[in-house]
Design a protein around this motif. Structure first.
Motif, PDB file in Angstrom:
ATOM      1  N   SER A   1       0.885  -1.075   0.129  1.00  0.00           N
ATOM      2  CA  SER A   1       0.088  -0.037  -0.128  1.00  0.00           C
ATOM      3  C   SER A   1       0.835   1.295  -0.095  1.00  0.00           C
ATOM      4  O   SER A   1       0.465   2.158  -0.662  1.00  0.00           O
ATOM      5  CB  SER A   1      -1.075  -0.130   1.317  1.00  0.00           C
ATOM      6  OG  SER A   1      -1.864  -0.946   1.111  1.00  0.00           O
TER       7      SER A   1
ATOM      8  N   THR B   1      -1.030 -12.412  -4.402  1.00  0.00           N
ATOM      9  CA  THR B   1      -0.326 -11.054  -4.476  1.00  0.00           C
ATOM     10  C   THR B   1       0.479 -10.775  -5.898  1.00  0.00           C
ATOM     11  O   THR B   1       0.536  -9.944  -6.199  1.00  0.00           O
ATOM     12  CB  THR B   1       0.901 -10.962  -3.290  1.00  0.00           C
ATOM     13  OG1 THR B   1       0.231 -11.443  -2.154  1.00  0.00           O
ATOM     14  CG2 THR B   1       1.641  -9.724  -3.220  1.00  0.00           C
TER      15      THR B   1
ATOM     16  N   VAL C   1      -1.581 -13.062   4.296  1.00  0.00           N
ATOM     17  CA  VAL C   1      -2.964 -12.844   3.737  1.00  0.00           C
ATOM     18  C   VAL C   1      -2.711 -11.074   3.813  1.00  0.00           C
ATOM     19  O   VAL C   1      -3.481 -10.600   2.615  1.00  0.00           O
ATOM     20  CB  VAL C   1      -3.861 -13.206   4.790  1.00  0.00           C
ATOM     21  CG1 VAL C   1      -5.240 -12.235   4.554  1.00  0.00           C
ATOM     22  CG2 VAL C   1      -4.234 -14.613   4.670  1.00  0.00           C
ATOM     23  N   THR C   2      -2.158 -10.635   4.765  1.00  0.00           N
ATOM     24  CA  THR C   2      -2.067  -9.051   4.601  1.00  0.00           C
ATOM     25  C   THR C   2      -1.136  -8.600   3.771  1.00  0.00           C
ATOM     26  O   THR C   2      -1.522  -7.381   2.859  1.00  0.00           O
ATOM     27  CB  THR C   2      -1.033  -8.786   5.901  1.00  0.00           C
ATOM     28  OG1 THR C   2      -2.078  -9.240   7.124  1.00  0.00           O
ATOM     29  CG2 THR C   2      -1.176  -7.162   6.134  1.00  0.00           C
TER      30      THR C   2
ATOM     31  N   LEU D   1      -9.361  -5.238   5.527  1.00  0.00           N
ATOM     32  CA  LEU D   1      -9.572  -6.332   4.566  1.00  0.00           C
ATOM     33  C   LEU D   1      -8.788  -7.724   5.254  1.00  0.00           C
ATOM     34  O   LEU D   1      -9.384  -8.838   5.347  1.00  0.00           O
ATOM     35  CB  LEU D   1      -8.913  -6.276   3.469  1.00  0.00           C
ATOM     36  CG  LEU D   1      -9.943  -5.269   2.461  1.00  0.00           C
ATOM     37  CD1 LEU D   1      -9.115  -5.271   1.272  1.00  0.00           C
ATOM     38  CD2 LEU D   1     -11.309  -5.857   2.221  1.00  0.00           C
ATOM     39  N   SER D   2      -7.662  -7.551   5.772  1.00  0.00           N
ATOM     40  CA  SER D   2      -6.638  -8.539   6.146  1.00  0.00           C
ATOM     41  C   SER D   2      -7.363  -9.097   7.720  1.00  0.00           C
ATOM     42  O   SER D   2      -7.205 -10.121   7.825  1.00  0.00           O
ATOM     43  CB  SER D   2      -5.267  -8.129   6.487  1.00  0.00           C
ATOM     44  OG  SER D   2      -5.149  -7.158   7.337  1.00  0.00           O
TER      45      SER D   2
ATOM     46  N   THR E   1      -3.765  -8.346   0.650  1.00  0.00           N
ATOM     47  CA  THR E   1      -4.647  -7.191   0.834  1.00  0.00           C
ATOM     48  C   THR E   1      -3.994  -5.932   0.646  1.00  0.00           C
ATOM     49  O   THR E   1      -4.634  -4.918   0.016  1.00  0.00           O
ATOM     50  CB  THR E   1      -5.262  -7.285   2.182  1.00  0.00           C
ATOM     51  OG1 THR E   1      -4.309  -7.195   3.272  1.00  0.00           O
ATOM     52  CG2 THR E   1      -5.989  -8.653   2.299  1.00  0.00           C
ATOM     53  N   SER E   2      -2.590  -6.017   0.955  1.00  0.00           N
ATOM     54  CA  SER E   2      -1.912  -4.707   0.784  1.00  0.00           C
ATOM     55  C   SER E   2      -1.705  -4.319  -0.823  1.00  0.00           C
ATOM     56  O   SER E   2      -1.663  -3.214  -1.067  1.00  0.00           O
ATOM     57  CB  SER E   2      -0.463  -4.832   1.506  1.00  0.00           C
ATOM     58  OG  SER E   2       0.287  -3.456   1.259  1.00  0.00           O
TER      59      SER E   2
ATOM     60  N   VAL F   1     -10.274 -11.563   6.642  1.00  0.00           N
ATOM     61  CA  VAL F   1      -9.898 -12.441   6.136  1.00  0.00           C
ATOM     62  C   VAL F   1      -9.342 -13.459   7.259  1.00  0.00           C
ATOM     63  O   VAL F   1      -9.942 -14.695   7.527  1.00  0.00           O
ATOM     64  CB  VAL F   1      -8.927 -12.534   5.017  1.00  0.00           C
ATOM     65  CG1 VAL F   1      -8.411 -13.718   4.456  1.00  0.00           C
ATOM     66  CG2 VAL F   1      -9.598 -11.723   3.756  1.00  0.00           C
TER      67      VAL F   1
ATOM     68  N   SER G   1      -6.439  -1.715   3.625  1.00  0.00           N
ATOM     69  CA  SER G   1      -5.609  -3.169   3.717  1.00  0.00           C
ATOM     70  C   SER G   1      -5.887  -3.933   5.101  1.00  0.00           C
ATOM     71  O   SER G   1      -5.961  -4.992   5.158  1.00  0.00           O
ATOM     72  CB  SER G   1      -4.122  -2.755   3.284  1.00  0.00           C
ATOM     73  OG  SER G   1      -3.320  -3.819   3.619  1.00  0.00           O
TER      74      SER G   1
ATOM     75  N   LEU H   1      -3.949  -4.973  -2.939  1.00  0.00           N
ATOM     76  CA  LEU H   1      -5.122  -4.380  -3.659  1.00  0.00           C
ATOM     77  C   LEU H   1      -5.444  -3.047  -3.626  1.00  0.00           C
ATOM     78  O   LEU H   1      -6.108  -2.580  -4.268  1.00  0.00           O
ATOM     79  CB  LEU H   1      -6.065  -5.283  -2.892  1.00  0.00           C
ATOM     80  CG  LEU H   1      -6.355  -6.768  -3.139  1.00  0.00           C
ATOM     81  CD1 LEU H   1      -7.355  -7.443  -2.159  1.00  0.00           C
ATOM     82  CD2 LEU H   1      -6.804  -6.883  -4.458  1.00  0.00           C
ATOM     83  N   THR H   2      -4.928  -2.371  -2.616  1.00  0.00           N
ATOM     84  CA  THR H   2      -5.381  -1.100  -2.296  1.00  0.00           C
ATOM     85  C   THR H   2      -4.007  -0.201  -1.883  1.00  0.00           C
ATOM     86  O   THR H   2      -3.057  -0.714  -1.350  1.00  0.00           O
ATOM     87  CB  THR H   2      -6.385  -1.119  -1.403  1.00  0.00           C
ATOM     88  OG1 THR H   2      -6.708   0.528  -0.879  1.00  0.00           O
ATOM     89  CG2 THR H   2      -6.134  -1.687  -0.080  1.00  0.00           C
TER      90      THR H   2
END
Length: 248
Positions: A78, A238, A153-154, A170-171, A157-158, A174, A167, A160-161
């Motif tokens: 991010s 990722t 997982v983080t 979202l993480s 999500t990082s 999940v 982020s 993604l945005t």
């Protein structure tokens, strides 16, 4: 020409150094140690148990990591996207996988350092009694795998945005699912309307189901395969996200 391993090492060193370039890393380490101490000795009723065991220490890790690990990993991609350096990074003569592994390993090493700093609890429990140190080692190993799973997982999500808060949220969502899928109150609820086979299948996707055996000292290849699979899948996702961004 530098090897892929050299690229990964360089990125990992750069990322790890960035953690300690500000007081944030030290604040995180202090908070982590204070929370583990509180949950072990106060909330976990360590002294009231009357046994030389770190069950209270390891039992809280799935919930403790639920907030702390996303807080560490939310900036991985991010921040690169927000500052506009992601495009520069992707144009360097390195593959997306090398960048992903470098960043992931740096953050995982940082989490491993935080976990290693909890060694006084091991000294305490050995001073008070005669614990099964083999079980404690397995518990630490399981905790490290658990933190790596949340971190992967983080990392996904990082990517993604560009917003670190999004982020983080979202993480957490999940990772919370990965906990609740095998949480006893949830599985008990499922047994009311689903067959035992369905309940077992849902519970198999839970980190708690696989972490419990490790913290009890049982190293099962199925548990290791589960953690490795989740980490691998999240990092692969990722790579797909970053590859699509590079193509765009």
């Amino acid at each position: 020409m530098n090897s892929p391993a050299s690229h990964v090492k360089t990125i990992a060193k750069r990322e790890l150094a960035s953690y300690f370039a500000s007081p944030v890393a030290y604040v995180f380490l202090v908070i982590f140690l204070l929370l583990t101490g509180f949950f072990t000795f106060t909330a976990g009723s360590f002294f009231e148990r009357g046994e030389a065991s770190l069950a209270a220490f390891f039992g809280w890790h799935p919930w403790l990591y639920l907030v702390l690990v996303p807080a560490v990993g939310m900036r991985l991609w991010s921040e690169e996207r927000r500052s506009g350096t992601l495009e520069l990074l992707l144009t360097l003569p390195i593959s997306a996988w090398e960048a992903i592994l470098g960043k992931f390993l740096a953050s995982w090493i940082f989490l491993a350092l935080a976990l290693a700093l909890t060694f006084p609890v091991v000294i305490t429990v050995n001073w008070l009694g005669e614990p099964d140190n083999g079980q404690i080692v397995a518990g630490y190993f399981g905790s490290l795998l658990l933190s790596g799973t949340y971190l992967a997982v983080t990392c996904m999500t990082s990517a993604l945005t560009r917003n670190q808060v999004i982020s983080f949220i979202l993480s957490v969502v999940v990772c919370l699912f990965l906990i609740l899928a095998g949480f006893n109150p949830v599985t008990d609820l499922f047994t009311r309307w689903a067959s035992p086979a369905v309940v077992e299948t849902i519970a198999a996707f839970s980190v708690v189901t696989h972490y419990d055996g490790l913290q009890k000292g049982v190293i099962d290849t199925r548990d290791l395969f589960f953690f490795a699979s989740v980490i691998g899948f999240a990092l692969f996702a990722t790579a797909i996200i970053l590859r699509n961004r590079r193509a765009g």
